[in-house]
Design an enzyme around this catalytic site. Structure first.
Site, PDB file in Angstrom:
ATOM      1  N   ASP A   9       7.650  -5.360  -7.352  1.00 44.94           N
ATOM      2  CA  ASP A   9       7.333  -4.308  -6.371  1.00 44.94           C
ATOM      3  C   ASP A   9       7.142  -4.795  -4.938  1.00 44.94           C
ATOM      4  OD1 ASP A   9       7.352  -2.946  -8.774  1.00 44.94           O
ATOM      5  OD2 ASP A   9       5.361  -2.066  -8.569  1.00 44.94           O
ATOM      6  N   LYS A 108      10.866   1.612 -12.369  1.00 41.59           N
ATOM      7  CA  LYS A 108       9.813   2.112 -13.262  1.00 41.59           C
ATOM      8  C   LYS A 108       9.038   3.219 -12.573  1.00 41.59           C
ATOM      9  CE  LYS A 108       6.657  -1.483 -11.677  1.00 41.59           C
ATOM     10  NZ  LYS A 108       5.693  -0.603 -10.996  1.00 41.59           N
ATOM     11  N   CYS A 153       0.234  -3.783 -10.846  1.00 43.69           N
ATOM     12  CA  CYS A 153       1.530  -3.974 -11.507  1.00 43.69           C
ATOM     13  C   CYS A 153       1.786  -5.420 -11.916  1.00 43.69           C
ATOM     14  CB  CYS A 153       2.639  -3.428 -10.622  1.00 43.69           C
ATOM     15  SG  CYS A 153       2.572  -1.618 -10.538  1.00 43.69           S
TER      16      CYS A 153
END
Ligand code: VGL
Ligand code: ZN
Length: 201
Positions: A9, A108, A153
């Protein structure tokens, strides 16, 4: 033994000036670029938080304030600002991240009803993302993990990596915590160590 680098990310919304900016996020980008220059990874995978507008992890989608928690599909859900909406600048990878050697991208958080912190599966464990299948198909046994955010995450990606049988290393210099509460980053480190993640200086 084959190894992969998983970059979690590193997107504009989690970097300086973004909707969900992680303190110090931009500092990890040169470190990650150096890792890719100095090591021969068999695979380099990016994960990308990729939410539809109106995603249920957004405070605005539930008439809530950022920082509250609700119960969503039976589990606690922190209320985030709108972030990483599909097709927006905030969802794009940071321009300074070198993507020349990237071999695969996992998106995701695409299901509007369910959040997905881990790069492997959603928070309800209803759906896998395909990351484990991809890595197993390519005979990867060792994972080095970097990215954002260390207490969300990155942590859940590391824990699922261990659970899926990978030797799992987190580069401490290649990650930053969002620290919604001040100790979240520190607590995440202890939890990861306890559960079998190796922290590399
Ligand atoms: C993340 C909060 C919401 C992360 C993603 O990448 O750590 N955190 N969505
Ligand atoms: Zn998200």
């Amino acid at each position: 033994m084959k190894k992969a680098l998983i970059i979690v990310d590193v997107q504009n919304d989690f970097c300086e000036g973004g909707a969900l900016a992680v303190p110090g996020a931009n500092e990890i980008i040169p470190y990650i670029n150096l890792l890719m220059e100095e090591n021969e990874y068999d695979q380099i995978v990016l994960t990308q938080d990729w939410h539809p507008a109106g995603h249920k992890s957004f405070a605005s989608s539930n008439g809530r304030n950022v920082g509250e928690s609700i119960i969503l599909n039976g589990i606690p859900q922190f209320m985030w600002p709108d972030h990483c909406i599909q097709g927006t600048f905030g969802a794009e990878f940071h321009k300074d991240l070198n993507r020349d050697k990237v071999t695969h991208i996992i998106q995701k958080g695409k299901n509007i009803e369910i959040d997905s912190y881990s790069g492997f599966q959603d928070n309800n464990h209803f759906m896998k993302t395909g990351l484990d299948d991809f890595l197993k198909y390519h005979d990867i046994q060792l994972l080095e993990i970097v990215g954002l955010a260390m207490d969300y995450c990155v942590k859940f990606t590391c824990l699922d990596a261990v659970a899926n049988g990978y030797v799992t290393c987190l580069h401490f210099n290649g990650t930053r915590a969002v620290n919604v509460k001040p100790d979240n980053g520190r607590d995440a480190i202890y939890e990861m160590i306890e559960k079998g993640v190796t922290i590399l200086g």
